[in-house]
Motif scaffolding. Structure first.
Motif, PDB file in Angstrom:
ATOM      1  N   GLU A 189      15.741   2.944  -6.185  1.00  0.00           N
ATOM      2  CA  GLU A 189      15.216   4.303  -6.007  1.00  0.00           C
ATOM      3  C   GLU A 189      13.704   4.218  -6.073  1.00  0.00           C
ATOM      4  OE1 GLU A 189      17.293   8.020  -7.566  1.00  0.00           O
ATOM      5  OE2 GLU A 189      15.582   7.847  -8.924  1.00  0.00           O
ATOM      6  N   SER A 227       9.922   6.190  -5.840  1.00  0.00           N
ATOM      7  CA  SER A 227       9.127   7.413  -5.884  1.00  0.00           C
ATOM      8  C   SER A 227       7.705   7.056  -5.481  1.00  0.00           C
ATOM      9  CB  SER A 227       9.142   8.029  -7.289  1.00  0.00           C
ATOM     10  OG  SER A 227       8.607   7.117  -8.239  1.00  0.00           O
ATOM     11  N   ASN A 233       3.594   8.304  -4.943  1.00  0.00           N
ATOM     12  CA  ASN A 233       2.600   9.260  -5.437  1.00  0.00           C
ATOM     13  C   ASN A 233       2.355  10.381  -4.438  1.00  0.00           C
ATOM     14  OD1 ASN A 233       2.417   7.480  -7.554  1.00  0.00           O
ATOM     15  ND2 ASN A 233       0.472   6.606  -6.943  1.00  0.00           N
ATOM     16  N   TYR A 274       4.604  11.774  -2.583  1.00  0.00           N
ATOM     17  CA  TYR A 274       5.730  12.711  -2.636  1.00  0.00           C
ATOM     18  C   TYR A 274       6.250  12.771  -4.072  1.00  0.00           C
ATOM     19  CZ  TYR A 274       5.573  11.672   2.375  1.00  0.00           C
ATOM     20  OH  TYR A 274       5.164  11.486   3.676  1.00  0.00           O
ATOM     21  N   PRO A 275       5.521  13.408  -4.985  1.00  0.00           N
ATOM     22  CA  PRO A 275       5.878  13.351  -6.417  1.00  0.00           C
ATOM     23  C   PRO A 275       7.206  13.994  -6.753  1.00  0.00           C
ATOM     24  CG  PRO A 275       4.163  14.986  -6.026  1.00  0.00           C
ATOM     25  CD  PRO A 275       4.336  14.243  -4.729  1.00  0.00           C
ATOM     26  N   ASP A 276       7.700  14.886  -5.913  1.00  0.00           N
ATOM     27  CA  ASP A 276       8.935  15.601  -6.227  1.00  0.00           C
ATOM     28  C   ASP A 276      10.148  15.041  -5.497  1.00  0.00           C
ATOM     29  OD1 ASP A 276       7.426  17.358  -7.798  1.00  0.00           O
ATOM     30  OD2 ASP A 276       6.978  18.635  -6.075  1.00  0.00           O
ATOM     31  N   GLN A 277       9.997  13.879  -4.851  1.00  0.00           N
ATOM     32  CA  GLN A 277      11.110  13.301  -4.095  1.00  0.00           C
ATOM     33  C   GLN A 277      11.399  11.888  -4.586  1.00  0.00           C
ATOM     34  OE1 GLN A 277      11.166  13.947   0.236  1.00  0.00           O
ATOM     35  NE2 GLN A 277       9.239  15.070   0.020  1.00  0.00           N
ATOM     36  N   ALA A 278      12.670  11.505  -4.452  1.00  0.00           N
ATOM     37  CA  ALA A 278      13.099  10.137  -4.753  1.00  0.00           C
ATOM     38  C   ALA A 278      13.808   9.595  -3.520  1.00  0.00           C
ATOM     39  CB  ALA A 278      14.025  10.114  -5.965  1.00  0.00           C
ATOM     40  N   GLY A 330       3.433   3.605  -5.402  1.00  0.00           N
ATOM     41  CA  GLY A 330       4.601   4.252  -5.988  1.00  0.00           C
ATOM     42  C   GLY A 330       5.272   3.372  -7.019  1.00  0.00           C
TER      43      GLY A 330
END
Length: 352
Positions: free
Chosen positions: A232, A234, A236, A238-242, A283
């Protein structure tokens, strides 16, 4: 009767001394007592658990090409700009070929001259051997050593001139840049008619058909990482997405990170997602190295160094040996020693 002054001073000192003694006693009474420890409990429960390796890293493309000329020259045209899509074999840029055309013509002229010299030497040898009537002269029929040397020298000069033509034609090819891959132009020079060298970057093409995340895994964790493991990611950006991915490559060499640690690059193929393919975006990756479903778990902090936990039951607190399995950041799998619903102590008193 008047009390002597010295007696008044002694009484004052005695009073101060008594007050200090009382303050020490009261301080010991109120502050010296140990506060009773409030025990914290947790229950053995069933849940899914996963063990993971975390690593920082950055986005990477499947492939990229930094395009430069093989020879210096004057840049006459650039067919692309940043953001354009290109295909393999597409012409990207070219140099001025006027000087090359002159060089090629000179090489062709030199070849004609050298070929004429060879023809003249061969004719002279033929004339010497057969005469004007076409019959061999007496005592002749083969080249003399001098004739052979003359012919060989002429032929070598002709062959060298032919090689010069091939080099001149090759220079025409080097004066044109062709993209070797399909992809997106991420950099492109924008000012034509300038002189460029072999070190100047003319364009960069990135194959973004697949997006990867290159995770910098510490050497202490690389032993548990293998191909095909889920990950998984993440970013920087897209901080709200995985984003999901899978380990597809483990580089067979180590590197030294900026903090001095020894790392191994683990390449994660990202699932198709709405991601801007910008190599270098930073990320974090979490690689699942082990997982189990619906197993007994307890907080990892409750497991002591000797693989025991303190259980609270009807008869009080007691130490119980257990066997653990997978560990996550917060929980530990219990393979034996406990049953679901048992109450364990997170902060047991010493001596148990």
């Amino acid at each position: 009767m008047q009390v002597p002054k010295i007696l008044k001073l002694n009484r004052k000192r005695v009073v101060i001394f008594i007050v200090l003694i009382l303050a020490v006693i009261l301080g010991f009474i109120f502050f010296g007592r140990k506060k009773p420890v409030v025990l914290q409990f947790a229950q053995v429960k069933k849940q899914d658990i996963r063990s993971s390796v975390s690593a920082s890293g950055m986005l990477a493309s499947k492939n990229s090409a930094n395009l430069r000329f093989k020879v210096p020259g004057k840049l006459t045209y650039v067919n692309v700009k940043t953001g354009d899509r290109v295909f393999a074999g597409e012409v990207i840029a070219g140099l001025d070929t006027q000087d090359l055309a002159i060089t090629l013509q000179q090489a062709q002229n030199t070849l004609r001259d050298k070929q004429a010299t060879v023809d003249k030497v061969v004719d002279d040898i033929h004339l010497f051997q057969y005469g004007n009537g076409g019959f061999p002269n007496v005592g002749t029929g083969n080249e003399t050593m001098t004739q052979r040397q003359l012919r060989t020298t002429a032929e070598v000069a002709r062959d060298s001139a032919f090689d010069s033509i091939k080099l001149a034609k090759r220079a025409f090819q080097d004066d044109v840049i062709i993209s070797p891959i399909n992809g997106t132009v991420t950099q492109a020079i924008e000012i034509p008619n300038q002189v460029v060298g072999v070190t100047d970057l003319i364009a960069q093409v990135v194959d973004d058909s697949e997006i990867y995340f290159d995770a910098e895994v510490d050497e202490a964790d690389i032993g548990s990482v293998s191909l095909g493991q889920e990950a998984e990611v993440s970013l920087n950006t897209y901080p709200d997405q995985a984003f999901k991915g899978k380990v597809t490559q483990i580089m067979p060499h180590t590197q030294t990170a900026s903090n001095g640690a020894t790392i191994v690059i683990v390449r994660i193929l990202m699932d198709k997602a709405n991601i801007k393919s910008i190599p270098g975006l930073n990320g974090q990756a979490s690689i699942t190295v082990a997982k189990a479903f619906s197993v007994l778990t307890i907080p990892a902090e409750s497991v002591r160094s000797d693989n025991t936990v303190v259980v609270s039951g009807p008869s009080g607190l007691k130490s119980v040996p257990i066997k653990t399995g997978i560990r996550s950041d917060t929980d530990a799998e219990v393979q034996s020693g406990l049953s679901e619903g048992q109450k364990i102590v997170l902060n047991p008193p010493s001596g148990i």
